[in-house]
Design an enzyme around this catalytic site. Structure first.
Site, mmCIF file in Angstrom:
data_model
loop_
_atom_site.group_PDB
_atom_site.id
_atom_site.type_symbol
_atom_site.label_atom_id
_atom_site.label_comp_id
_atom_site.label_asym_id
_atom_site.label_seq_id
_atom_site.Cartn_x
_atom_site.Cartn_y
_atom_site.Cartn_z
ATOM 1 N N LYS A 147 0.846 -1.197 0.000
ATOM 2 C CA LYS A 147 0.000 0.000 0.000
ATOM 3 C C LYS A 147 0.882 1.249 0.000
ATOM 4 O O LYS A 147 2.099 1.172 0.102
ATOM 5 C CB LYS A 147 -0.901 -0.009 1.225
ATOM 6 C CG LYS A 147 -1.977 -1.092 1.157
ATOM 7 C CD LYS A 147 -3.029 -0.789 2.178
ATOM 8 C CE LYS A 147 -4.027 -1.942 2.294
ATOM 9 N NZ LYS A 147 -4.889 -1.753 3.449
ATOM 10 N N HIS A 149 2.190 6.750 3.132
ATOM 11 C CA HIS A 149 1.704 8.133 3.073
ATOM 12 C C HIS A 149 2.435 9.038 4.071
ATOM 13 O O HIS A 149 3.286 8.578 4.842
ATOM 14 C CB HIS A 149 0.192 8.187 3.266
ATOM 15 C CG HIS A 149 -0.293 7.452 4.477
ATOM 16 N ND1 HIS A 149 -0.058 7.919 5.746
ATOM 17 C CD2 HIS A 149 -0.976 6.290 4.602
ATOM 18 C CE1 HIS A 149 -0.594 7.064 6.600
ATOM 19 N NE2 HIS A 149 -1.154 6.063 5.936
ATOM 20 N N HIS A 185 2.915 7.963 7.584
ATOM 21 C CA HIS A 185 3.997 7.024 7.890
ATOM 22 C C HIS A 185 5.330 7.764 7.994
ATOM 23 O O HIS A 185 6.169 7.416 8.825
ATOM 24 C CB HIS A 185 4.092 5.928 6.822
ATOM 25 C CG HIS A 185 2.897 5.008 6.810
ATOM 26 N ND1 HIS A 185 2.110 4.854 5.707
ATOM 27 C CD2 HIS A 185 2.360 4.233 7.782
ATOM 28 C CE1 HIS A 185 1.132 3.988 5.995
ATOM 29 N NE2 HIS A 185 1.260 3.600 7.248
HETATM 30 N N1 ARG Z 1 0.092 -0.286 9.845
HETATM 31 C C1 ARG Z 1 -0.749 0.642 10.528
HETATM 32 C C2 ARG Z 1 -1.214 1.735 9.571
HETATM 33 O O1 ARG Z 1 -0.572 1.994 8.586
HETATM 34 C C3 ARG Z 1 -0.083 1.297 11.699
HETATM 35 C C4 ARG Z 1 0.288 0.374 12.834
HETATM 36 C C5 ARG Z 1 0.402 1.077 14.132
HETATM 37 N N2 ARG Z 1 0.777 0.233 15.206
HETATM 38 C C6 ARG Z 1 -0.008 -0.622 15.880
HETATM 39 N N3 ARG Z 1 0.517 -1.339 16.813
HETATM 40 N N4 ARG Z 1 -1.293 -0.721 15.610
HETATM 41 O O2 ARG Z 1 -2.221 2.358 9.819
#
Ligand code: ARG
Length: 578
Positions: free
Chosen positions: A138, A141, A144
């Site tokens: 994905k 963005h 991140h």
């Molecule tokens: N991969 C998730 C996203 O892009 C963020 C993860 C954040 N960390 C967690 N432990 N939920 O939205």
């Protein structure tokens, strides 16, 4: 450092108030330097003395300040005492000021500001910082990117303060997206493209197959089949998924390296499929798993037990959710690392998610839940590159580097550089970081390349430029200096202002350590750079009396050392030439 001064002022107050010196030390603070007028060096607020019961309340604050100040006397350290607005202000011996600050910086080096009495008793332990956490195939963005630089800063800070820090990247590496990706790859994936440009290729396949799936039940079915096989542990399917994952990590690592970021552990949602099922069993055993009419499983979070607030924890078909996997991950990390603190860094849209996560853990009886903290941040709007919307972190870094290279080429002051691209990259990254850290983390902001890359004002370019200038001064003057440091030659107002500002570094770091807001440090470094440029313009080193030249040289050297260590904490690599 400021220790000697704070202690000496606190000791004076202690004699009059009867409060122990140690208790008074944190109430003595360095006065922020103002560009417009000269200030005294330290102050104590009468309200803080009242709040801590060091002073009995009674007549108004101003007259209390006056009475108290009349009881204080000047000595070898304090040379002037004055009443301010609700404060008592102190001026310290000028020669001592220069001597103490310069000596502390040269002795403590990168520990200057941290090796301070303000951090005495600061609890150290094992700290997990989980950040960046992109989703494979994905978009990477702006959120991140923010998580990456904020998390890295928090990890740097915690480490500098003496904690044992573990940096975790929790990848979005599981779920239906892999069903689609797998099905798509079987249709139009290319092993060659996967080798040459993996992130782009996986993203393209994912976008394409998503489009097709909208009007094709066959594709949807194929995706489900692929994901079922994956969950069932089918070897071939699993090895394909593993390939996607490991190739993606390899690519991410290259880009994180450009940002100066590393991780100790690449974890991910995929690791918690089974453990999430164990969490469900555990919840059930404890009688905490409630079934809704729709057949989903939830945990009741309402104060009265009427299910008016709940967290969804299992789907009707028995599969786990994002939240369930996070519960499993937290428990697993506690077992594995026995952490004293765990910090999650994500955008504020996940606030409810983390609230629920912590509540579920607490209800399950884990008393370490209070060691967990979510650090949320606001949204970035309008981050685009010349190619269009940001899809990959690499695009942002390339754009920053390219624009910076152009700016440097157009600037008359740019020096001849061995590796202009590398310098442009470091300055570009600094620019991105400062832009992002300027305001409160929770605020949203509008992204604007021209503003980000300005060379003046509160920008990363200005910090880098100032640092490079101070380094160049050191390169050109080092050989001429042979005399001892004499504080009498650092008495010009520009030098005093710099010294006063350097005096405050530990207080600023202390503030940052309390609320984890990088803006305090950014403001501090911008002001340090401003004061350094003013001093640099007026306090010439070359062609001066040897003793004066040496004193000034050392002041600039100390300034650049503090500037560099502050920048490094923020995640910036200071450049020595630009
Ligand atoms: N991969 C998730 C996203 O892009 C963020 C993860 C954040 N960390 C967690 N432990 N939920 O939205």
């Amino acid at each position: 450092m400021a220790c000697l001064f704070r202690r000496s002022i606190a000791a004076q107050l202690s004699r009059i108030l009867g409060t122990p010196t140690e208790k008074l030390i944190p109430m003595v603070s360095a006065v922020p330097v103002s560009k417009k007028q000269q200030t005294l060096d330290f102050r104590v607020s009468v309200n803080s003395l009242l709040a801590d019961d060091c002073l009995k309340s009674g007549s108004n604050v101003q007259s209390r300040a006056k009475t108290l100040s009349e009881q204080l006397t000047c000595d070898d350290v304090v040379t002037e005492i004055a009443v301010g607005q609700g404060t008592i202000n102190f001026k310290v011996n000028r020669s001592l000021l220069a001597e103490v600050v310069m000596q502390a910086i040269s002795k403590k080096g990168s520990k200057y500001g941290i090796d301070s009495e303000l951090f005495r008793g600061y609890p150290c332990g094992r700290v997990i910082v989980e950040f960046s956490s992109p989703n494979i195939a994905k978009k990477f963005h702006a959120g991140h990117l923010r998580s990456t630089i904020i998390g890295n800063f928090i990890a740097n800070l915690k480490q500098a303060l003496g904690n044992d820090v573990i940096r975790i990247n929790y990848l979005g590496d599981w779920g239906m997206q892999f069903g689609l990706l797998g099905a798509g790859f079987q249709l139009f994936g290319s092993e060659v493209k996967l080798k040459t440009n993996p992130l782009q290729h996986l993203f393209d396949v994912y976008v394409e197959v998503n489009k097709m799936a909208e009007n094709s039940e066959d594709i949807q079915k194929a995706a489900q089949v692929f994901f079922k096989k994956l969950e069932g542990g089918d070897e071939q399917t699993l090895s394909m998924w593993e390939q996607f994952r490991s190739i993606s990590i390899e690519e991410y690592e290259k880009i994180y390296q450009r940002l100066g970021v590393h991780f100790d552990d690449y974890s991910g949602e995929s690791m918690y499929q089974e453990k999430a099922q164990e969490v469900l069993c555990l919840l059930d055993q404890k009688g905490l798993l409630k079934k809704t009419k729709q057949g989903t499983g939830v945990v009741d979070l309402s104060p009265n037990g009427d299910l008016s607030v709940y967290a969804k924890i299992v789907r009707c078909d028995g599969t786990s959710l994002y939240l369930t996997r996070d519960v499993a991950a937290a428990i697993d990390r506690m077992k594995k690392y026995d952490f004293d603190q765990m910090i999650y860094v994500t955008d504020k849209e996940q606030c409810t998610h983390f609230q629920q996560l912590f509540e579920v853990l607490k209800i399950m009886g884990y008393n370490w839940t209070e060691r967990c903290q979510h650090v949320p941040f606001g949204l970035v709007k309008g981050m685009k590159t010349r190619k269009g919307d940001v899809v990959f972190l690499e695009d942002v870094l390339n754009e920053a580097r390219l624009r910076m290279l152009q700016n440097m080429a157009a600037s008359k002051t740019t020096k001849e550089l061995e590796d202009p691209e590398d310098t442009a990259e470091k300055v570009g990254v600094a620019a991105l970081i400062i832009q992002d850290f300027k305001g409160p983390l929770l605020s949203d902001y509008e992204f604007d390349w021209d503003r980000v890359l300005q060379s003046q004002g509160d920008t990363g370019v200005f910090l880098q430029y100032t640092h490079a200038r101070l380094c160049s001064l050191q390169r050109t003057c080092e050989d001429d200096l042979q005399t001892q440091f004499n504080p009498a030659y650092l008495q010009d107002p520009q030098a005093i202002a710099l010294l006063q500002h350097l005096l405050r570094y530990d207080e600023v770091l202390h503030q940052v350590s309390e609320d984890l807001q990088p803006k305090h440090l950014v403001n501090y470094l911008v002001m340090l750079s401003r004061l350094a440029s003013i001093a640099h313009r007026t306090l010439h080193v070359k062609g001066n009396l040897p003793q004066r030249a040496t004193a000034r040289f050392l002041l600039f050297k100390g300034t650049s050392s503090v500037l560099a260590s502050g920048m490094k904490l923020l995640g910036i690599t200071p450049v020595e030439k630009m």
